[in-house]
Scaffold this motif. Sequence first.
Motif, PDB file in Angstrom:
ATOM      1  N   TYR A 180       0.678  -1.190   0.016  1.00 54.57           N
ATOM      2  CA  TYR A 180       0.045  -0.054   0.521  1.00 54.57           C
ATOM      3  C   TYR A 180       1.094   0.999  -0.090  1.00 54.57           C
ATOM      4  O   TYR A 180       0.688   2.459  -0.878  1.00 54.57           O
ATOM      5  CB  TYR A 180      -1.160  -0.167   0.867  1.00 54.57           C
ATOM      6  N   SER A 181       1.986   1.045   0.480  1.00 55.63           N
ATOM      7  CA  SER A 181       2.962   2.406   0.725  1.00 55.63           C
ATOM      8  C   SER A 181       3.535   2.379  -0.069  1.00 55.63           C
ATOM      9  O   SER A 181       3.547   4.107  -1.043  1.00 55.63           O
ATOM     10  CB  SER A 181       3.888   1.944   1.650  1.00 55.63           C
ATOM     11  N   ASN A 182       3.876   1.825  -0.946  1.00 58.06           N
ATOM     12  CA  ASN A 182       4.196   1.808  -2.121  1.00 58.06           C
ATOM     13  C   ASN A 182       3.647   2.026  -3.512  1.00 58.06           C
ATOM     14  O   ASN A 182       3.850   3.212  -4.539  1.00 58.06           O
ATOM     15  CB  ASN A 182       5.392   0.219  -2.628  1.00 58.06           C
ATOM     16  N   HIS A 183       2.249   1.899  -3.346  1.00 57.69           N
ATOM     17  CA  HIS A 183       0.839   2.368  -4.611  1.00 57.69           C
ATOM     18  C   HIS A 183       0.757   3.700  -4.361  1.00 57.69           C
ATOM     19  O   HIS A 183       0.940   4.263  -5.319  1.00 57.69           O
ATOM     20  CB  HIS A 183      -0.013   1.541  -4.053  1.00 57.69           C
ATOM     21  N   VAL A 184       1.253   4.509  -3.019  1.00 54.58           N
ATOM     22  CA  VAL A 184       0.981   5.580  -2.488  1.00 54.58           C
ATOM     23  C   VAL A 184       1.824   6.278  -3.404  1.00 54.58           C
ATOM     24  O   VAL A 184       1.457   7.621  -3.888  1.00 54.58           O
ATOM     25  CB  VAL A 184       0.519   5.490  -1.119  1.00 54.58           C
ATOM     26  N   LEU A 185       2.473   5.557  -2.943  1.00 54.08           N
ATOM     27  CA  LEU A 185       4.372   6.713  -3.574  1.00 54.08           C
ATOM     28  C   LEU A 185       4.554   6.021  -5.046  1.00 54.08           C
ATOM     29  O   LEU A 185       5.288   6.795  -5.522  1.00 54.08           O
ATOM     30  CB  LEU A 185       5.376   6.057  -2.995  1.00 54.08           C
ATOM     31  N   LYS A 186       4.166   4.871  -5.746  1.00 56.40           N
ATOM     32  CA  LYS A 186       4.009   5.385  -6.556  1.00 56.40           C
ATOM     33  C   LYS A 186       5.161   4.448  -7.051  1.00 56.40           C
ATOM     34  O   LYS A 186       6.103   4.557  -8.747  1.00 56.40           O
ATOM     35  CB  LYS A 186       3.908   6.303  -8.150  1.00 56.40           C
ATOM     36  N   SER A 187       5.695   3.943  -6.411  1.00 52.69           N
ATOM     37  CA  SER A 187       6.882   2.600  -6.770  1.00 52.69           C
ATOM     38  C   SER A 187       5.687   1.617  -7.064  1.00 52.69           C
ATOM     39  O   SER A 187       5.571   1.218  -7.149  1.00 52.69           O
ATOM     40  CB  SER A 187       7.689   2.292  -5.712  1.00 52.69           C
ATOM     41  N   PRO A 188       6.848   1.007  -7.726  1.00 53.93           N
ATOM     42  CA  PRO A 188       6.321  -0.764  -8.113  1.00 53.93           C
ATOM     43  C   PRO A 188       6.265  -1.910  -7.029  1.00 53.93           C
ATOM     44  O   PRO A 188       6.765  -1.614  -6.074  1.00 53.93           O
ATOM     45  CB  PRO A 188       7.884  -1.661  -8.770  1.00 53.93           C
TER      46      PRO A 188
END
Length: 165
Positions: free
Chosen positions: A111-119
């Motif tokens: 979820y954190s990576n999705h919010v940060l636009k990371s893979p």
Amino acid sequence: MDANNEARLLLRFYKDVEENIDTVLQKFEDYKKNNLNDCLLKIKHNHIWLDISDSKKEYWSPHLHLELEEKSENETHIRGLFGPEPTLWTFFMFLHFIIAGVFVIFTGIAYSNHVLKSPIQMNLVVMGLMVIIWFLLYFIAKQIRFRGHEQMNDLEKVFLEIIAA
């Protein structure tokens, strides 16, 4: 009781006996004194544990826990629970909690990576592996129960023999 068509891993049963608790407990005490080789018997208050004898015990060997309850003055309600050895059960629960914890942690990371636009592909792969391992543990537990089915029938036979005495 047909254990093969049930989704539960722990098998329960109930039985009413037309005798008071003291009489039923005395039957188990008498069996404990006279039959040392058939199975191991532990009695504590209104709880009785039947285990496979050490010479026949395997890691998949079940045990039977009986709880005696007074239904009326001359009737006893017996609750029976077949289960794996407590150490094996504890180990399986430990593995389930570890798998669930890893799944929750990687869900938060994804979820954190999705919010940060990371893979997030690696996080999803780990989450998928945790789900697969979780199902694998379930099927391993079913296999252990299947392997112990004959010994479970032996314990039930001893239980019914003691009650009938």
